[in-house]
Design an enzyme around this catalytic site. Structure first.
Site, PDB file in Angstrom:
ATOM      1  N   SER A 156       0.345  -7.645  -0.280  1.00 25.45           N
ATOM      2  CA  SER A 156      -0.662  -7.742   0.474  1.00 25.45           C
ATOM      3  C   SER A 156      -0.793  -8.705   1.818  1.00 25.45           C
ATOM      4  CB  SER A 156      -2.342  -7.002   0.144  1.00 25.45           C
ATOM      5  OG  SER A 156      -3.074  -7.613   0.127  1.00 25.45           O
ATOM      6  N   ASP A 251      -4.175   4.040  -1.031  1.00 24.85           N
ATOM      7  CA  ASP A 251      -3.944   2.413  -0.431  1.00 24.85           C
ATOM      8  C   ASP A 251      -4.310   2.564   0.859  1.00 24.85           C
ATOM      9  OD1 ASP A 251      -3.657   0.304   0.510  1.00 24.85           O
ATOM     10  OD2 ASP A 251      -1.625  -0.795  -0.766  1.00 24.85           O
ATOM     11  N   HIS A 281      -4.662  -0.120  -4.032  1.00 20.06           N
ATOM     12  CA  HIS A 281      -3.848  -1.325  -3.791  1.00 20.06           C
ATOM     13  C   HIS A 281      -4.006  -2.092  -4.691  1.00 20.06           C
ATOM     14  CE1 HIS A 281      -3.723  -4.660  -0.496  1.00 20.06           C
ATOM     15  NE2 HIS A 281      -4.002  -4.911  -0.735  1.00 20.06           N
TER      16      HIS A 281
END
Length: 310
Positions: A156, A251, A281
């Site tokens: 991320s 996501d 995610h």
């Protein structure tokens, strides 16, 4: 189709009234992120050793040695940047994942506790990431690491920092990196990819939370166009290390990762793109409740081993 285990997790979160991150203060969001890991993460495996370190500039690091080293002598190493929207997360929130990657690859791993927003806004996290990588390279010999076999990785926001650091190292002329592991990376701060709309609500990371993280990290929208915030916007993505770009189908950041992998390939780099179509995610740290998380960890570790062991 959303994986049944991911659906069950989302339903449980809703039933328990878990507050969305964007509704929390920064302190509460950080505390909640640390505490909830015990529900979704597997037990931390034993390793060949864990050591807390600091760079000369005071950046906290954590060095993991694998339970079964890839080889005798200096070990290849991945410098890892944790996720959390440049706002939450620390060495502890990603401790289990780092242990799993070290053990699975047989390589060493150095996790970086870079500065977070809003106390330290862009480009503080970038500066710390770069400083940490250079420190590891300069001190590799004394740590029993191979200075010629270094990679970067992250999930991320950490995937963003890994991608940015790989570009920055190339542009300064070294050290030459051997690999980049980009797990659902944020690559475009403008957040204009279609998946921000199609996956913007209902899948844990929402568009509101994306905005919350963005605004705690970026204090001027003009920085969205800076490649150090949005590596997808760098005009030259050639001559970068081999990459594994892992994404999740549900996501908001999915298309940013896919687009970045495509740009890397079009620029002549070796880049593999793998999308876990049924996942959300953040799934890779959730191996206690999501079976595919363990598959993803194994895949990442195997690619680390293949690229860093050469």
């Amino acid at each position: 189709m959303l994986h049944p285990q991911a659906r069950a997790l989302l339903e449980l979160i809703e039933q328990r009234g878990v507050p969305p991150t964007h509704t929390l203060s920064v302190d509460d969001a950080r505390r909640f992120y640390r505490e909830r890991r015990f529900f979704t993460q597997p037990d931390a495996p034993h390793t060949g050793g864990v050591e807390d370190l600091r760079t000369g500039g005071g950046i906290p690091l954590r060095l993991y040695r694998p339970l079964v080293p890839l080889r005798s002598g200096p070990l290849p190493v991945l410098v890892y940047f944790h996720g959390g929207g440049w706002t939450i997360g620390d060495l502890d929130t990603h401790d289990t994942l780092c242990r799993e990657l070290a053990n699975g690859s047989g390589c060493a791993l150095v996790a970086v506790d870079y500065r977070l927003g809003p106390e330290h806004r862009f480009p503080a996290a970038v500066d710390d990431s770069m400083a940490a990588l250079l420190w590891v390279q300069a001190n590799a010999s004394s740590l029993g690491l191979d200075a010629t076999r270094i990679g970067v990785g992250g999930d991320s926001a950490g995937g963003n920092l890994a991608a940015v650091t790989a570009i920055a190292v190339r542009d300064r002329g070294g050290p030459r990196l051997a690999f980049q592991l980009l797990i659902y990376p944020a690559t475009d701060m403008r957040c204009i990819a279609a998946s921000h709309v199609t996956n913007g609500q209902g899948y844990l990371l929402t568009s509101d939370t994306v905005r919350y993280f963005h605004d705690h990290y970026i204090d001027d929208r003009k920085h969205d166009l800076d490649w150090r915030a949005s590596p997808l916007l760098h005009p030259d993505l050639s001559r970068l290390p081999p990459a594994l770009v892992l994404t999740a189908g549900f996501d908001p950041l999915r298309d940013e990762g896919l687009n970045y992998a495509q740009r890397l390939s079009e620029a002549g780099n070796r880049a593999a793109s793998v999308c876990f179509d049924r996942q959300i995610h953040g799934f890779i740290t959730m191996g206690r409740v999501l079976d595919e998380a363990r598959v993803a960890v194994s895949l990442c570790a195997a690619q680390m081993r293949a690229e860093l062991a050469v």
